[in-house]
Design a protein around this motif. Structure first.
Motif, PDB file in Angstrom:
ATOM      1  N   GLY A   1      -3.061   7.320   3.534  1.00 31.30           N
ATOM      2  CA  GLY A   1      -3.973   8.147   2.760  1.00 31.30           C
ATOM      3  C   GLY A   1      -4.236   7.580   1.388  1.00 31.30           C
ATOM      4  N   THR A   2      -3.256   6.929   0.796  1.00 34.08           N
ATOM      5  CA  THR A   2      -3.488   6.379  -0.527  1.00 34.08           C
ATOM      6  C   THR A   2      -4.026   4.966  -0.424  1.00 34.08           C
ATOM      7  OG1 THR A   2      -1.213   5.640  -0.629  1.00 34.08           O
ATOM      8  CG2 THR A   2      -1.707   7.748  -1.645  1.00 34.08           C
ATOM      9  N   ALA A   3      -3.631   4.246   0.603  1.00 28.43           N
ATOM     10  CA  ALA A   3      -4.091   2.876   0.721  1.00 28.43           C
ATOM     11  C   ALA A   3      -4.425   2.584   2.164  1.00 28.43           C
ATOM     12  CB  ALA A   3      -3.008   1.913   0.243  1.00 28.43           C
ATOM     13  N   GLY A   4      -5.576   1.989   2.405  1.00 24.34           N
ATOM     14  CA  GLY A   4      -5.967   1.609   3.748  1.00 24.34           C
ATOM     15  C   GLY A   4      -5.273   0.321   4.129  1.00 24.34           C
ATOM     16  N   PRO A   5      -5.526  -0.164   5.341  1.00 23.20           N
ATOM     17  CA  PRO A   5      -4.905  -1.403   5.795  1.00 23.20           C
ATOM     18  C   PRO A   5      -5.291  -2.580   4.904  1.00 23.20           C
ATOM     19  CG  PRO A   5      -6.064  -0.307   7.582  1.00 23.20           C
ATOM     20  CD  PRO A   5      -6.389   0.425   6.338  1.00 23.20           C
ATOM     21  N   GLU A   6      -6.474  -2.527   4.307  1.00 21.05           N
ATOM     22  CA  GLU A   6      -6.891  -3.638   3.450  1.00 21.05           C
ATOM     23  C   GLU A   6      -5.897  -3.785   2.303  1.00 21.05           C
ATOM     24  OE1 GLU A   6      -8.836  -1.013   4.046  1.00 21.05           O
ATOM     25  OE2 GLU A   6     -10.188  -1.799   5.565  1.00 21.05           O
ATOM     26  N   ALA A   7      -5.557  -2.658   1.705  1.00 23.99           N
ATOM     27  CA  ALA A   7      -4.629  -2.707   0.583  1.00 23.99           C
ATOM     28  C   ALA A   7      -3.255  -3.179   1.056  1.00 23.99           C
ATOM     29  CB  ALA A   7      -4.514  -1.336  -0.057  1.00 23.99           C
ATOM     30  N   ALA A   8      -2.886  -2.726   2.244  1.00 24.78           N
ATOM     31  CA  ALA A   8      -1.546  -3.052   2.725  1.00 24.78           C
ATOM     32  C   ALA A   8      -1.400  -4.542   3.009  1.00 24.78           C
ATOM     33  CB  ALA A   8      -1.242  -2.248   3.979  1.00 24.78           C
ATOM     34  N   SER A   9      -2.509  -5.217   3.338  1.00 23.31           N
ATOM     35  CA  SER A   9      -2.361  -6.604   3.708  1.00 23.31           C
ATOM     36  C   SER A   9      -2.578  -7.549   2.524  1.00 23.31           C
ATOM     37  CB  SER A   9      -3.343  -6.942   4.832  1.00 23.31           C
ATOM     38  OG  SER A   9      -4.652  -6.758   4.380  1.00 23.31           O
ATOM     39  N   GLN A  10      -2.737  -6.982   1.340  1.00 21.08           N
ATOM     40  CA  GLN A  10      -2.863  -7.858   0.187  1.00 21.08           C
ATOM     41  C   GLN A  10      -1.559  -8.597  -0.037  1.00 21.08           C
ATOM     42  OE1 GLN A  10      -4.284  -5.460  -2.977  1.00 21.08           O
ATOM     43  NE2 GLN A  10      -6.386  -5.527  -2.237  1.00 21.08           N
ATOM     44  N   THR A  11      -1.663  -9.732  -0.715  1.00 24.09           N
ATOM     45  CA  THR A  11      -0.539 -10.646  -0.704  1.00 24.09           C
ATOM     46  C   THR A  11       0.613 -10.280  -1.628  1.00 24.09           C
ATOM     47  OG1 THR A  11      -1.864 -11.938  -2.205  1.00 24.09           O
ATOM     48  CG2 THR A  11      -1.747 -12.676   0.076  1.00 24.09           C
ATOM     49  N   ALA A  12       0.325  -9.592  -2.735  1.00 19.52           N
ATOM     50  CA  ALA A  12       1.310  -9.590  -3.803  1.00 19.52           C
ATOM     51  C   ALA A  12       2.424  -8.553  -3.676  1.00 19.52           C
ATOM     52  CB  ALA A  12       0.605  -9.448  -5.145  1.00 19.52           C
ATOM     53  N   PHE A  13       3.317  -8.685  -2.752  1.00 23.64           N
ATOM     54  CA  PHE A  13       4.603  -8.039  -2.931  1.00 23.64           C
ATOM     55  C   PHE A  13       5.741  -8.763  -2.249  1.00 23.64           C
ATOM     56  CE2 PHE A  13       2.093  -4.989  -0.294  1.00 23.64           C
ATOM     57  CZ  PHE A  13       2.523  -5.424   0.920  1.00 23.64           C
ATOM     58  N   VAL A  14       6.918  -8.342  -2.638  1.00 20.51           N
ATOM     59  CA  VAL A  14       8.113  -9.044  -2.233  1.00 20.51           C
ATOM     60  C   VAL A  14       8.733  -8.298  -1.061  1.00 20.51           C
ATOM     61  CG1 VAL A  14      10.400  -9.674  -2.998  1.00 20.51           C
ATOM     62  CG2 VAL A  14       8.507  -9.725  -4.612  1.00 20.51           C
ATOM     63  N   ARG A  15       9.156  -9.015  -0.047  1.00 21.03           N
ATOM     64  CA  ARG A  15       9.831  -8.360   1.063  1.00 21.03           C
ATOM     65  C   ARG A  15      11.328  -8.632   0.985  1.00 21.03           C
ATOM     66  NH1 ARG A  15       4.536 -10.170   3.034  1.00 21.03           N
ATOM     67  NH2 ARG A  15       5.241 -11.649   1.494  1.00 21.03           N
ATOM     68  N   GLU A  16      12.083  -7.595   1.179  1.00 15.85           N
ATOM     69  CA  GLU A  16      13.520  -7.721   1.089  1.00 15.85           C
ATOM     70  C   GLU A  16      14.093  -7.467   2.471  1.00 15.85           C
ATOM     71  OE1 GLU A  16      15.280  -5.621  -2.265  1.00 15.85           O
ATOM     72  OE2 GLU A  16      16.868  -4.997  -0.905  1.00 15.85           O
ATOM     73  N   THR A  17      14.950  -8.336   2.915  1.00 14.75           N
ATOM     74  CA  THR A  17      15.510  -8.162   4.246  1.00 14.75           C
ATOM     75  C   THR A  17      17.016  -8.341   4.212  1.00 14.75           C
ATOM     76  OG1 THR A  17      13.523  -8.912   5.336  1.00 14.75           O
ATOM     77  CG2 THR A  17      15.536  -9.057   6.596  1.00 14.75           C
ATOM     78  N   LEU A  18      17.692  -7.419   4.865  1.00 13.14           N
ATOM     79  CA  LEU A  18      19.135  -7.496   4.961  1.00 13.14           C
ATOM     80  C   LEU A  18      19.476  -8.279   6.227  1.00 13.14           C
ATOM     81  CD1 LEU A  18      21.307  -6.291   3.143  1.00 13.14           C
ATOM     82  CD2 LEU A  18      21.512  -4.408   4.779  1.00 13.14           C
TER      83      LEU A  18
ATOM     84  N   LEU B   1      11.873 -12.318   0.055  1.00 11.30           N
ATOM     85  CA  LEU B   1      10.941 -13.371   0.427  1.00 11.30           C
ATOM     86  C   LEU B   1       9.602 -13.172  -0.278  1.00 11.30           C
ATOM     87  CD1 LEU B   1      11.151 -15.716   2.513  1.00 11.30           C
ATOM     88  CD2 LEU B   1       9.839 -14.274   4.050  1.00 11.30           C
ATOM     89  N   ALA B   2       9.111 -14.248  -0.901  1.00 11.42           N
ATOM     90  CA  ALA B   2       7.812 -14.169  -1.570  1.00 11.42           C
ATOM     91  C   ALA B   2       6.702 -14.143  -0.524  1.00 11.42           C
ATOM     92  CB  ALA B   2       7.637 -15.363  -2.502  1.00 11.42           C
ATOM     93  N   PRO B   3       5.507 -13.690  -0.923  1.00 18.06           N
ATOM     94  CA  PRO B   3       4.398 -13.649   0.036  1.00 18.06           C
ATOM     95  C   PRO B   3       4.134 -15.024   0.648  1.00 18.06           C
ATOM     96  CG  PRO B   3       3.803 -12.523  -1.971  1.00 18.06           C
ATOM     97  CD  PRO B   3       5.120 -13.178  -2.224  1.00 18.06           C
ATOM     98  N   LYS B   4       3.572 -15.021   1.851  1.00 17.60           N
ATOM     99  CA  LYS B   4       3.213 -16.241   2.564  1.00 17.60           C
ATOM    100  C   LYS B   4       4.376 -17.218   2.661  1.00 17.60           C
ATOM    101  CE  LYS B   4      -1.623 -15.792   1.286  1.00 17.60           C
ATOM    102  NZ  LYS B   4      -2.688 -16.329   0.464  1.00 17.60           N
ATOM    103  N   SER B   5       5.550 -16.689   2.760  1.00 11.43           N
ATOM    104  CA  SER B   5       6.722 -17.534   2.940  1.00 11.43           C
ATOM    105  C   SER B   5       7.366 -17.134   4.257  1.00 11.43           C
ATOM    106  CB  SER B   5       7.724 -17.306   1.806  1.00 11.43           C
ATOM    107  OG  SER B   5       7.083 -17.403   0.562  1.00 11.43           O
ATOM    108  N   THR B   6       7.955 -18.090   4.941  1.00  8.93           N
ATOM    109  CA  THR B   6       8.576 -17.745   6.221  1.00  8.93           C
ATOM    110  C   THR B   6       9.995 -18.282   6.277  1.00  8.93           C
ATOM    111  OG1 THR B   6       7.696 -19.754   7.187  1.00  8.93           O
ATOM    112  CG2 THR B   6       6.442 -17.736   7.565  1.00  8.93           C
ATOM    113  N   ILE B   7      10.814 -17.595   7.046  1.00  7.53           N
ATOM    114  CA  ILE B   7      12.191 -18.020   7.173  1.00  7.53           C
ATOM    115  C   ILE B   7      12.656 -17.774   8.599  1.00  7.53           C
ATOM    116  CG2 ILE B   7      13.324 -15.846   6.569  1.00  7.53           C
ATOM    117  CD1 ILE B   7      15.034 -17.623   4.649  1.00  7.53           C
TER     118      ILE B   7
END
Lengths: 369, 197
Positions: free
Chosen positions: A131-148, A157-163
């Motif tokens: 409701g606040t953000a459509g898929p377009e907003a969700a797929s923008q690049t600028a955020f950090v993903r944290e994985t345990l 992991l920074a955007p556009k990075s793979t491990i």
């Protein structure tokens, strides 16, 4: 409501009925669609019953909206459970990896084999508030993903990075593609934590460090504890990797406040001392550099930029850059470069081109800004 | 609501064979197709009350048509007219909603969007639907909520959930089916069996 009648219909009648409910609810419905629906609806009394019951449910489910507290509960449960399902999906892949191993007894396989699990962390997304953000907003690049990770270690992991994660019982092996990641390693002397990037490897025990890899340059910055940076050698035995009494052959041992740069050309580590705060500044939305080749800076910026930056003249990539770039203002940064370097910036739909200022105007080049 | 059979156009001259023919055709259509027509219109409009009004108007307009080809495909014409009237209604709704948004001073009366004769779900039933949604896999629930309440298209949801659009339509459809079965008193395990492939 013709209550309870839906049960009398077959699963395929219900499935078809629901697809028709969705199709007829679309903004534009063609005459053909209506004719096809009518034919289907009239063909069978079960079709009629299923369609009417489900159309009715579809309409009345709108009453869920009447209670804001209920909607809030539903929306947040959808999000939280989604995160859990992501974690469960990762575990499922670990186990499916085990299940496909050729070794006969499953339990022996668990003990001995390498569990290779490709975690496409780069493709996982943080939940966006519906409701606040459509898929377009969700797929923008600028955020950090944290994985345990399964051992309690953590990767940001920074955007556009793979491990890729390839844990075995005797070591925790990860493979970083291009990109940048920050590792917080759970201590375990018996199971070294090794990250390999191209022809370099980093070994750690109970440590925090950052790895940035771009344009055949790997930069390891240690923020806590000690790591070994060494040439990756397939002959290296697992035993040697477990021996922490000395650095590995050809490598260097550094601790917090050090940065090791490994350029593919030189094939040897260059150690500098840095403020550890700078290393992981990207997690706070800043990229900070001290005498960094522009090519490597641009490779970093491209992980955050909306339009890909292309260096048209290769020698420009050798320029040394020192400064701070804000992740959410990469466009402004790029357009400020002509004030610092002898460059011009040209733009088209999907790219920004960095060119040497002396370069003659190319009539086929996109218009300049 | 019990639908009233459409009345013949009062301007029809008795003995006028065209008028008589159309009156008979429409009466026949009403007997054969009324349920389908109203079901179709409810799917389009989401309101029983409006569906009823539009159906009545469609019959009335059909009675006023005198082209012979109308009566070679009467059912197709009836649905075409009804679809057009429904589309006009939907446009009016959008315009009305825009006008309401313009009114920032709060002088406008709240618009009654739910039709008055609609059978609302009782609170217990809503609780049951909420519980049923919780019993489903997250992707099902999410696809349903995003499509039904956030107006996301199935294409957008497919991108968000990283699945094919066909799967999104399955998720939404099966969620609705599961919930209605649970509302009908089917047990959790039975409903699950019925819905999951």
């Amino acid at each position: 409501m013709r209550s309870g009648l839906l049960q009398t219909t077959t699963p395929s009648q219900r499935d078809a009925a629901m697809q028709w409910v969705l199709a007829l609810g679309e903004d534009n419905v063609s005459e053909n669609t209506i004719a096809e629906w009518l034919e289907w609806y009239d063909a069978d009394s079960g079709n009629k019953v299923a369609f009417d019951a489900l159309r009715d449910f579809w309409e009345r489910s709108g009453d869920l909206l009447s209670d804001p507290a209920r909607m809030h509960r539903l929306r947040s449960s959808a999000d939280q459970r989604r995160l859990r399902s992501v974690a469960a999906g990762m575990l499922a892949r670990v186990f499916s990896g085990l299940a496909t191993l050729p070794t006969a007894p499953r339990f022996a396989a668990v003990g001995a084999a390498i569990v290779a699990v490709a975690i496409a962390i780069g493709f996982l997304r943080l939940p966006s508030e519906p409701g606040t953000a459509g898929p377009e907003a969700a797929s923008q690049t600028a955020f950090v993903r944290e994985t345990l990770l399964p051992d309690g270690s953590k990767v940001e992991l920074a955007p556009k990075s793979t491990i890729e994660v390839a844990y075995s019982t005797d070591r925790r092996l990860l493979q970083l593609g291009t990109g940048e990641a920050y590792f917080s390693v759970a201590p375990n002397k018996n199971r070294p934590f090794v990250v390999s990037i191209g022809d370099v490897a980093v070994r750690a025990v109970g440590t925090e460090f950052n790895i940035r890899s771009a344009e055949s340059r790997v930069v390891v910055t240690v923020t806590k504890g000690t790591v070994d940076v060494y040439p990756r050698d397939s002959d290296l035995s697992a035993g040697a990797e477990r021996d922490f009494t000395q650095p590995l052959p050809g490598g260097v041992r550094v601790s917090a406040g050090s940065e090791v740069t490994w350029a593919a050309k030189e094939k040897r580590p260059i150690v500098a001392s840095v403020d550890p705060q700078h290393a992981a500044a990207w997690k706070q939305g800043r990229l900070e550099y001290l005498h960094e080749p522009l090519a490597s800076v641009i490779a970093d910026v491209n992980r955050y930029a909306q339009r890909e930056i292309v260096i048209r003249d290769k020698e420009l990539g050798q320029l040394n850059y020192t400064g701070t770039i804000l992740i959410d203002a990469t466009g402004e940064w790029l357009h400020s470069l002509p004030g610092v370097f002898p460059v011009t910036v040209a733009t088209d739909e999907a790219h920004e081109y960095l060119e040497a200022r002396t370069r003659h105007a190319d009539p086929s080049a996109p218009s300049r800004n | 609501m019990t639908p009233k059979p459409p009345q013949a156009n009062p301007t029809t001259v008795p003995g006028d064979s065209d008028g008589e023919q159309s009156r008979q055709t429409v009466a026949q259509l009403f007997r054969d197709c009324d349920r389908a027509l109203r079901s179709f219109l409810m799917a389009r409009l989401g309101s029983e009350h409006e569906a009823q009004e539009v159906a009545q108007e469609a019959y009335a307009r059909l009675l006023q048509l005198h082209q012979p080809d109308v009566f070679s495909h009467p059912r197709a014409y009836l649905f075409k007219i009804a679809a057009n009237v429904a589309t006009d209604r939907m446009r009016q709704r959008v315009t009305r909603a825009r006008v309401d948004q313009l009114d920032v001073d709060g002088f406008s009366e709240p618009v009654e969007t739910a039709s008055p004769d609609r059978r609302a779900l009782a609170k217990e039933q809503l609780d049951l639907v909420e519980r049923a949604l919780g019993e489903l896999p997250p992707k099902y629930r999410q696809a349903f909520l995003l499509n039904r309440f956030e107006n996301w298209t199935t294409t957008q949801i497919a991108v968000e959930l990283l699945v094919q659009e066909r799967m999104v339509r399955n998720y939404i459809g099966r969620t609705a089916i599961y919930c209605q079965l649970r509302l009908d008193g089917v047990s959790r395990s039975k409903a699950w069996q019925e819905v999951m492939p």
